[in-house]
Every structure is written in C-alpha cells, then in structure tokens.
Design an enzyme around this catalytic site. Structure first.
Site, short mmCIF file in Angstrom:
data_model
loop_
_atom_site.label_atom_id
_atom_site.label_comp_id
_atom_site.label_asym_id
_atom_site.label_seq_id
_atom_site.Cartn_x
_atom_site.Cartn_y
_atom_site.Cartn_z
N ARG A 104 0.84 -1.20 0.00
CA ARG A 104 0.00 0.00 0.00
C ARG A 104 0.87 1.25 0.00
O ARG A 104 2.00 1.25 0.48
CB ARG A 104 -0.93 0.01 1.22
CG ARG A 104 -2.04 -1.00 1.18
CD ARG A 104 -2.97 -0.84 2.37
NE ARG A 104 -2.27 -1.05 3.63
CZ ARG A 104 -1.85 -0.08 4.44
NH1 ARG A 104 -2.07 1.20 4.13
NH2 ARG A 104 -1.23 -0.37 5.56
N LYS A 118 -8.70 -2.26 0.31
CA LYS A 118 -8.67 -1.39 1.48
C LYS A 118 -9.46 -0.11 1.28
O LYS A 118 -9.93 0.50 2.25
CB LYS A 118 -7.23 -1.07 1.86
CG LYS A 118 -6.47 -2.26 2.45
CD LYS A 118 -7.19 -2.85 3.67
CE LYS A 118 -6.35 -3.93 4.34
NZ LYS A 118 -7.09 -4.61 5.44
N HIS A 137 -10.91 -4.13 11.85
CA HIS A 137 -9.80 -4.72 11.10
C HIS A 137 -9.39 -5.98 11.83
O HIS A 137 -8.45 -5.98 12.62
CB HIS A 137 -8.65 -3.72 11.01
CG HIS A 137 -7.56 -4.14 10.07
ND1 HIS A 137 -6.24 -3.81 10.27
CD2 HIS A 137 -7.59 -4.86 8.93
CE1 HIS A 137 -5.51 -4.31 9.29
NE2 HIS A 137 -6.31 -4.95 8.47
N SER A 150 -1.40 -5.78 9.19
CA SER A 150 -0.88 -6.74 8.22
C SER A 150 0.37 -7.40 8.74
O SER A 150 1.28 -6.76 9.27
CB SER A 150 -0.58 -6.01 6.92
OG SER A 150 0.02 -6.87 5.99
N LYS A 154 -3.36 -12.43 11.49
CA LYS A 154 -4.83 -12.54 11.42
C LYS A 154 -5.28 -13.71 10.55
O LYS A 154 -6.10 -14.53 10.95
CB LYS A 154 -5.45 -11.24 10.90
CG LYS A 154 -5.30 -10.04 11.78
CD LYS A 154 -6.19 -8.88 11.33
CE LYS A 154 -6.05 -8.53 9.87
NZ LYS A 154 -4.67 -8.12 9.50
N THR A 155 -4.75 -13.74 9.33
CA THR A 155 -5.16 -14.78 8.39
C THR A 155 -4.70 -16.15 8.86
O THR A 155 -5.46 -17.12 8.85
CB THR A 155 -4.61 -14.47 6.99
OG1 THR A 155 -5.12 -13.21 6.56
CG2 THR A 155 -5.01 -15.55 6.00
N ASP A 165 -10.00 -10.73 7.55
CA ASP A 165 -9.40 -9.39 7.63
C ASP A 165 -10.36 -8.27 8.03
O ASP A 165 -9.95 -7.35 8.71
CB ASP A 165 -8.78 -9.05 6.28
CG ASP A 165 -7.84 -7.86 6.34
OD1 ASP A 165 -7.05 -7.76 7.30
OD2 ASP A 165 -7.90 -7.02 5.43
N ARG A 188 1.65 -12.19 -1.66
CA ARG A 188 0.24 -12.34 -1.29
C ARG A 188 -0.47 -13.40 -2.14
O ARG A 188 -0.16 -13.60 -3.30
CB ARG A 188 -0.49 -11.02 -1.48
CG ARG A 188 -0.04 -9.91 -0.55
CD ARG A 188 -0.67 -10.03 0.81
NE ARG A 188 -0.26 -8.98 1.71
CZ ARG A 188 -0.86 -8.74 2.88
NH1 ARG A 188 -1.89 -9.47 3.27
NH2 ARG A 188 -0.42 -7.77 3.65
#
Length: 525
Positions: free
Chosen positions: A56, A197, A216, A234, A238-239, A253, A317
């Site tokens: 990003r 996003k 988030h 990130s 989380k994932t 996410d 990713r």
C-alpha cells in the site's frame, strides 16, 4: 462535479470501450494470459507482479473534502484532504485514459449481512485485478446480479500515472475516496490491495453511523457457536491464526459487529505467504489453486512456486475466495464474540507472548494499537518498524478513532467478551537478535484462550506493563511465557522494556479525553 456519477455506467461514459461484465473465473484468467499479465503456476494459481508498488502507498491516499462530509472526517496524516476540483480534473483524465481500452467490470457486495451490505462496482484496466476483486469481494447470485445497482464504484487505472505538479497528488500514484460522488479512484499503482482497502475505508465510514462496529480483524467460530476475533495489522497473523482446522472461518481481515453478531465484509482472503509451508499453514497452502491470484511470489522456469523468496518483496500475497478454506461459514455471519485477541508483532521482543487484559487495558491497547510494520506491507518499509496504529487499523479509519473504541468497549461489556493480547513478534531479543515466536506456540496459546483454559490459569503481573501473564499453558515451555526469561542479557531486556513503555506513554498523550480508568492502564515507569 458532474451529475449522476454516483453509479458509473461505462456504456454511457466510455462509449468506445470493449467492456467485459462479470466474467467467470476461467474466462478472466484466459484474458489475463492473453494480455500477458501473468502466468499459470503448477498449482493452477495465476502469478503476477505489481512493479515498484508491492504494498500500500498511504502517502498517496486522499479523501475529497466536501462540506457535507468534512466535519465527520478525522483529518490528518492518514486522512489527507483534496479539493473536489482536483478530484474532478483527475477523474476526467482517468476516463479519457481508459477510453478505447478493453475493460473489466465486477458487480458485487461488501458486507455478508444483507441488512448492511454495500452494492459495489469495480472497473478494472487489468484482467488479473478483476479476478482479484471477484475473489475478494462478495459475489452475487445470478438473481442478485439482475437487480444489482452499485452504490459505490471503484475505478482502477494502474497504467495512468499522475503528474504531481499538475494533478495535486503526492506522486504518480493516487487513491482518492469521494464520499459525495461515491467513487474511489485508483491510479499509478498495480498493487491490488489498494482496491480492497479503499472499500474497507468506505465501510469504516458508513457502518458506525448504522450502529455497527467495523473492525480490522479476522474471525472464526467453533462447533458450539463460540466466536473469536483476531485484531491486528498486516503481517501479525490474522489470516494464519483464524485459518484453524478445528474451527470454521468467518473471514480473515475485515468484519462488522452489529446487534445481531459479526459478519464478514469480504468474500475472500488475502493471505501473506512469505515462508508459507504446508506444515504451518495447511489451509492457506491448499487454497493456492486455480482461481487464486498470487502477487509477487517468485517462480522458477518450471513454474514451481518459491514462497521463501523475497525476490520482489516480503509482502507476497495470495488472494482466494472464502470457500477455498474447508468448512468456511457462507454466508459469513455468526453470533457475538466470546473471545477477542489483539495481535501485535513486537520487534523489541519485550511484550509477553500472551496476556489477559482487563476491560480498561483492552481499551488502552485498542487505542494504542502497538505493533511493528513488517517489511513490504507499505512502501519504504524494509525491516520491522515499531508503530502505533489506533484500533489496529488507523490507515483505514475515516472517523475519529474514539468512535470505534467506544463502540468496542460497549460491546465487550454487553457481551462479556474476554480479551487477550498476543505477541507474534520476537522472543529472546529484539529484531536481529531474537527469534520470531514459533507459530506452534502461538497456536497453543490462542487455543487455550478460546477454549477457556486460560480462565482457570494462574497469573503473574508484569511490573511495567501491568499485564496478566499465565504461568503455564499446555504445549508451551514455561520460560517462553515470561519474555525476560528468554533474554540472555536481562539488563538489556529491562532497558528495552522501559524504552517501549515510554513509547506507549508518549503515544497515548493524544488521548487526553479518555477516562482515568483507561489512562490508568498505561505502563508504570
């Protein structure tokens, strides 16, 4: 601004375009390959690269400063204003650039709960990015597609480069959110995460005004209906941690928490896959199949994937639909959370791998949002960098952070949710000296938090941070639970702990309006 642009119609605006509406996955992949945008790997996944923008670009993100919306926006370094005139001029240039091109359109939704879902349209210059949004957002049924009317439109033109001196941007790249015209304009960057996003930012503006907490976080649910949330920036896990073979995935996410429970905002997952292995992350490993988009993952001449390579970036990713995870909840809704986990990747190696939080501590750490930005997730980040990101998602929050924090506090109290802070970062020393926490240990700790074992544990209180640290957890060596014990140089740990504590205190000074109870959760120097 022009009238009637809240729902962009390409057949009216771009009369000379060839437009591919809502292609099926095989056809989109076929188009991507025809265009030379990527290659099929041995797993069947589509591999592509995103050029110099491999993460990003927050310095290139703007919100159009319209009078009717201006007072609600938390303007600052995150939400930077741009005038309607600058937006309109750039918007027209993008439309002119896209004219005569072959374009790809996806119509779908953000928000699995039909009460709160947002119909969206995404217009893509690249076929592979159209596959990305097809997999990441919620795909409509054939019947829903017949009556679909977009309330927000994303226009992605990676090949259009802005001129900062003329166009009022920070660089050639730009992400502009226009709440009045309901348009997101993305250009100059091929990184697909900007589209995802941007819609999350839209939902973070809309949902709280409908009494829904936007978050988030990832989420999963057990066989008995017990729900767990995993907040974090990130790269904090989380994932990975929500993809649990013993629990059903709700989403990885972005979620909303309404009066009815939680719901996924998306229809897919966007997993970081540097150093991915079948042993540590079997569900994500198996999800990398035909239909999955791989960004910046290295491949060899035989099209074998090399997940250990950072040839392009560490921010490699994989984007795939939710149903690629076995047993995922679809539609992705569930009840109220029983356990909330705040994930941090502490580059200092100071915070304990897991600690139990009081409600006041939970509010303090939610507002603090401490973690380390990991390499590649944003442009210019080449090694872990300590940061405070309010609500574990500050880059995507248009409203004042206290709006989200107050809603979370109310819901924790109302639903008696237990809150834990989990450090997936470094142990035995800071980045460069210590080692990243073993994922097997983190999984064991998270399991103990979710199944209630930690409610029966005995705790010791950290003298500086005031955190309640369990003395024993099945499957985790006792010495790992106390971070100071993992350091060879204890005095170095003490210095590092005091340094981090000072950072917490300095950062929290901006929250002068919060209650004394929350302030009292600050580290003791």
């Amino acid at each position: 601004m022009k009238a009637n642009v809240d729902s962009l119609h390409l057949d009216d605006v771009l009369l000379n375009c060839t437009v591919n509406y809502n292609l099926e996955v095989p056809k989109i992949i076929e188009k991507s390959l025809e265009n030379g945008e990527g290659v099929l790997t041995k797993t069947g996944a589509l591999q592509t690269t995103t050029g110099k923008y491999t993460g990003r670009s927050p310095k290139d993100r703007f919100i159009v400063d319209e009078p009717e919306y201006s007072s609600k926006i938390a303007w600052g370094k995150v939400n930077k204003p741009v005038s309607p005139e600058v937006f309109e001029a750039l918007y027209q240039k993008v439309l002119e650039y896209l004219n005569h091109k072959e374009l790809y359109v996806f119509d779908g939704f953000a928000g699995a709960d039909q009460k709160y879902r947002l119909p969206i349209r995404v217009v893509n210059e690249f076929a592979w990015q159209n596959l990305f949004v097809h997999q990441l957002f919620i795909r409509p049924t054939k019947e829903e597609l017949q009556t679909h009317k977009a309330e927000f439109t994303v226009i992605s033109a990676p090949g259009f480069k802005a001129n900062p001196d003329i166009d009022g941007t920070n660089s050639e790249a730009f992400i502009m959110l226009n709440l009045k015209e309901k348009i997101v304009l993305v250009g100059g960057t091929e990184y697909a995460g900007e589209m995802k996003k941007s819609i999350f930012s839209v939902m973070n503006y809309l949902l709280p005004q409908q009494n829904v907490l936007s978050m988030h976080c990832s989420a999963n649910v057990g066989k008995d209906g017990d729900v767990a949330l995993f907040f974090g920036l990130s790269g904090t896990g989380k994932t990975t941690l929500s993809a649990d073979p013993n629990r059903s995935l709700i989403g990885d996410d972005e979620h909303g928490w309404s009066e009815d429970g939680v719901f996924n905002i998306e229809g897919g997952c966007y997993a970081k896959c540097i150093n991915l292995s079948k042993e540590n992350e079997p569900q994500i490993w198996d999800a990398i199949q035909f239909g999955t988009v791989l960004e910046n993952v290295a491949i060899d001449s035989q099209r074998n994937l090399n997940f250990d390579s950072d040839e392009y970036t560490e921010n490699t990713r994989a984007a795939y639909p939710l149903h690629y995870i076995p047993g995922a909840v679809i539609p992705s809704t569930a009840g109220h959370p029983n356990v909330i986990i705040f994930l941090t990747a502490d580059a200092f190696g100071v915070l304990p791998p897991i600690s139990k939080l009081t409600k006041e501590q939970a509010m303090y750490h939610f507002l603090s949002g401490y973690t380390s930005k990991l390499a590649g997730t944003e442009r210019g980040i080449t090694e872990p960098e300590a940061t405070f990101s309010t609500c574990f998602g500050e880059p995507f929050l248009p409203l004042n952070p206290t709006v989200y924090a107050e809603m979370l506090g109310e819901k924790i109290t109302k639903h008696n949710a237990k809150v834990y802070l989990v450090n997936t970062g470094w142990s035995g020393g800071p980045y460069g000296v210590g080692q990243r926490m073993k994922i097997s240990y983190t999984r064991a700790m998270v399991t103990a938090a979710i199944n209630g074992a930690l409610e029966k544990a005995t705790y010791v209180t950290d003298s500086i941070f005031g955190l309640l640290i369990p003395e024993q957890i099945a499957g985790v060596p006792n010495e790992v639970l106390q971070p100071r014990n993992t350091w060879t140089d204890k005095e170095a740990y003490d210095r590092q702990a005091k340094d981090l504590a000072n950072r917490f205190v300095d950062n929290f000074e901006k929250f002068s309006q919060v209650s004394e109870e929350i302030k009292s959760a600050s580290p003791k120097l």
